[in-house]
Scaffold this motif. Structure first.
Motif, PDB file in Angstrom:
ATOM      1  N   GLU A   1       0.820  -1.211   0.000  1.00 29.13           N
ATOM      2  CA  GLU A   1       0.000   0.000   0.000  1.00 29.13           C
ATOM      3  C   GLU A   1       0.852   1.258   0.000  1.00 29.13           C
ATOM      4  N   GLU A   2       2.018   1.197   0.637  1.00 24.63           N
ATOM      5  CA  GLU A   2       2.923   2.350   0.635  1.00 24.63           C
ATOM      6  C   GLU A   2       3.504   2.577  -0.759  1.00 24.63           C
TER       7      GLU A   2
ATOM      8  N   SER B   1       2.127   1.608  -3.558  1.00 22.37           N
ATOM      9  CA  SER B   1       1.018   2.037  -4.410  1.00 22.37           C
ATOM     10  C   SER B   1       0.751   3.529  -4.249  1.00 22.37           C
ATOM     11  N   GLN B   2       0.814   4.007  -3.008  1.00 21.70           N
ATOM     12  CA  GLN B   2       0.616   5.435  -2.745  1.00 21.70           C
ATOM     13  C   GLN B   2       1.678   6.269  -3.451  1.00 21.70           C
TER      14      GLN B   2
ATOM     15  N   GLY C   1       1.038   6.171  -7.240  1.00 21.12           N
ATOM     16  CA  GLY C   1      -0.228   6.733  -7.709  1.00 21.12           C
ATOM     17  C   GLY C   1      -1.126   5.719  -8.386  1.00 21.12           C
TER      18      GLY C   1
ATOM     19  N   SER D   1      -3.729   2.048  -7.610  1.00 20.87           N
ATOM     20  CA  SER D   1      -4.461   1.385  -6.539  1.00 20.87           C
ATOM     21  C   SER D   1      -3.669   0.192  -6.014  1.00 20.87           C
TER      22      SER D   1
END
Length: 307
Positions: A54-55, A57-58, A61, A63
């Protein structure tokens, strides 16, 4: 001097681009910490090293679900723009970025590297002639499977008489990982081994459908614990230039600068040259080896075999 294509026996399978893509992304993510990319680290327990999906992906940019599919090896519909964003988030080098693209976009890779599906092409006569004119410069031509395809007299004097070896053994990966005398030849053997594995990994991304390359990787994985260890890192880089320090059995230590030139004729071959700094002891040692001619390569090979 010229060598025939590397006959590694019956081709057996190929490297799986999906598995390679998955492991490459996982290992690149594992080497980053939150503070490396400007994210806060609140000291929470991490089950695995490196950034969480998730990090990453953030930062990229995209999902989490999209990135997860990609890291699971599903890169069929990924765009170049998304790959660029992920490469930036992972702090990939140019070579790593290219490797990611080769793994994620195999159709593009096949268009760019049609030679990989073919048997290694012979070295052009004009290129062999160029090698022969380089009287004081050790030089050779290598293939994408690290085959040693052609070489000059000075390369034989420095590295040993490859002409005495069976064709399948004229391969840098086999020499470095399976021959104790080459472990003695390179003062920093570990770095030479890393260079070989990184280059093989890079070329495996370009040529994952090459069964002979897959066979070579399989053979080395079975025979060499060091190869297995380094192959598992998934590190890649292009061979370009640098310095190699050797311990020659006849003239002692050599410090040689090398340059690698990838040919643009579609063969996926590279011309590699070595030279010593002007006025150095290594230059004098090369001059001495050149004066001994073929006797130097034969004597050096004999010393290595009996050492």
């Amino acid at each position: 001097m010229d060598a025939q294509p590397d006959p590694v026996g019956e081709p057996a399978g190929s490297l799986d681009p999906r598995a390679e893509l998955s492991e490459f992304l996982r290992t690149r993510r594992a080497r980053l910490k939150p503070e490396d990319v400007g994210l806060p680290d609140f000291g929470r327990h991490r089950r695995v090293p490196g950034l969480r999906r998730e990090e990453l992906s953030q930062l990229a940019g995209v999902s989490v679900a999209y990135y997860t599919r990609l890291e699971q090896g599903n890169g069929r519909n990924v765009s170049a723009e998304v790959l660029d964003s992920i490469a930036r988030a992972l702090r990939l080098t140019d070579a790593e970025h290219a490797h990611l693209t080769h793994l994620a976009k195999p159709k593009l890779k096949k268009k760019q590297s049609g030679a990989c599906a073919q048997q290694q092409q012979p070295v052009r006569p004009a290129l062999r002639g160029l090698l022969d004119t380089m009287d004081s410069v050790p030089a050779y031509v290598s293939g994408w499977r690290t085959e040693i395809l052609a070489w000059n007299r000075m390369a034989a004097a420095v590295f040993g008489d490859w002409g005495e070896l069976p064709p399948q053994e004229r391969n840098w990966a086999r020499l470095v990982f399976l021959r104790p005398d080459y472990r003695d030849l390179f003062i920093d053997w570990e770095q030479k081994a890393i260079d070989i594995v990184c280059m093989l990994r890079m070329n495996a991304g370009r040529c994952s459908d090459d069964p002979r390359l897959a066979s070579l990787v399989g053979e080395l994985s079975v025979k060499s614990e060091d190869f297995r260890r380094l192959w598992a890192t998934h590190d890649v880089k292009e061979k370009s230039f640098g310095v190699k320090r050797l311990h020659h059995p006849l003239v002692g230590d050599l410090s040689l600068q090398y340059e690698s030139f990838r040919l643009t004729d579609g063969t996926e071959q590279a011309l590699v040259t070595y030279h010593a700094e002007a006025g150095s002891q290594s230059e004098e040692s090369l001059r001495l080896l050149a004066s001994w001619g073929t006797d130097a390569s034969r004597a050096g090979s004999s010393v290595r075999r009996t050492a």
